[in-house]
Scaffold this motif. Structure first.
Motif, short mmCIF file in Angstrom:
data_model
loop_
_atom_site.label_atom_id
_atom_site.label_comp_id
_atom_site.label_asym_id
_atom_site.label_seq_id
_atom_site.Cartn_x
_atom_site.Cartn_y
_atom_site.Cartn_z
N PRO A 1 -1.86 0.82 6.78
CA PRO A 1 -1.94 -0.32 5.86
C PRO A 1 -0.57 -0.77 5.34
N ARG A 2 0.30 0.19 5.09
CA ARG A 2 1.64 -0.13 4.58
C ARG A 2 2.48 -0.86 5.62
N THR B 1 0.66 6.90 1.84
CA THR B 1 -0.46 7.79 2.17
C THR B 1 -1.76 7.06 2.45
N ASP B 2 -1.82 5.76 2.16
CA ASP B 2 -3.05 5.01 2.45
C ASP B 2 -3.35 5.04 3.94
N GLU B 3 -4.64 5.09 4.26
CA GLU B 3 -5.07 5.15 5.66
C GLU B 3 -6.02 4.00 5.96
N PHE B 4 -6.08 3.67 7.23
CA PHE B 4 -7.13 2.81 7.74
C PHE B 4 -7.65 3.49 8.99
N ALA C 1 -2.89 7.20 8.68
CA ALA C 1 -2.03 7.07 7.51
C ALA C 1 -0.83 6.19 7.87
N TRP C 2 -0.33 5.47 6.88
CA TRP C 2 0.83 4.57 6.96
C TRP C 2 0.46 3.20 7.53
N PRO D 1 0.84 -1.20 0.00
CA PRO D 1 0.00 0.00 0.00
C PRO D 1 0.88 1.25 0.00
N PRO D 2 0.43 2.31 -0.67
CA PRO D 2 1.19 3.56 -0.64
C PRO D 2 1.31 4.10 0.78
#
Length: 171
Positions: free
Chosen positions: A110-111, A100-103, A107-108, A97-98
């Motif tokens: 998912p990565r 910048t992806d959030e859950f 942010a960060w 995941p990038p």
């Protein structure tokens, strides 16, 4: 890991730091063949050893204690879950995941979850490090260690909702 394995890994880390300081600053040059073979038996790559030594030389972390803890978690997973069989493929950076992806507004997350999973499985591509400076800054912000996060990912199968709850409860 056994006491002997931990002592061996401590020596390997020390020798790798010496090799790095002497100019052997590549994953292939950081460990002698016997040490590289030992690392394989516990599911650790010379790339991970190199990344930890390289980051330590630049940032002062991850320290030996953290390195040993991460290796212990990986070795346990390698032996108990993977039964000593290495992953059949690596997960490339483009599959993560990038940043910048959030859950759930984080942010960060998912990565770093995916990177932790890939580290556990031994399938993280050599260009990416679980525990890089970005991961360390993210986890420090949430007052969670690399090893505690990795353990939680292992124990929750990387469930993002449980991981978000874990981060929020850690503060």
């Amino acid at each position: 890991m056994t006491t002997d394995e931990t002592q061996n890994l401590t020596r390997i880390h020390h020798d790798a730091r010496s090799a790095y300081e002497a100019g052997r600053q590549t994953p292939d040059g950081i460990a002698n063949p016997d040490d590289a073979e030992f690392l394989k038996t516990i599911g650790i790559s010379t790339q991970f050893l190199f990344d930890c030594v390289d980051d330590f030389s630049h940032y002062g972390e991850p320290d030996l204690k953290t390195f040993l803890a991460l290796c212990d978690i990986r070795a346990g997973y390698f032996r108990e879950v993977q039964h000593g069989v290495p992953a059949s493929r690596t997960v490339g950076e483009c599959e993560l995941p990038p940043k910048t992806d959030e859950f759930d507004g984080i942010a960060w997350l998912p990565r770093v979850i995916r990177k932790a999973e890939c580290f556990l499985h031994g399938c993280l591509c050599p260009d990416i490090m679980y525990g890089c400076a970005g991961d360390r800054a993210f986890l420090a912000k949430h007052q969670v260690s690399l090893q505690d996060f990795l353990t939680k990912v292992r124990d929750t199968d990387g469930n993002p909702a449980l991981m978000a709850k874990f981060l929020r409860s850690a503060k």
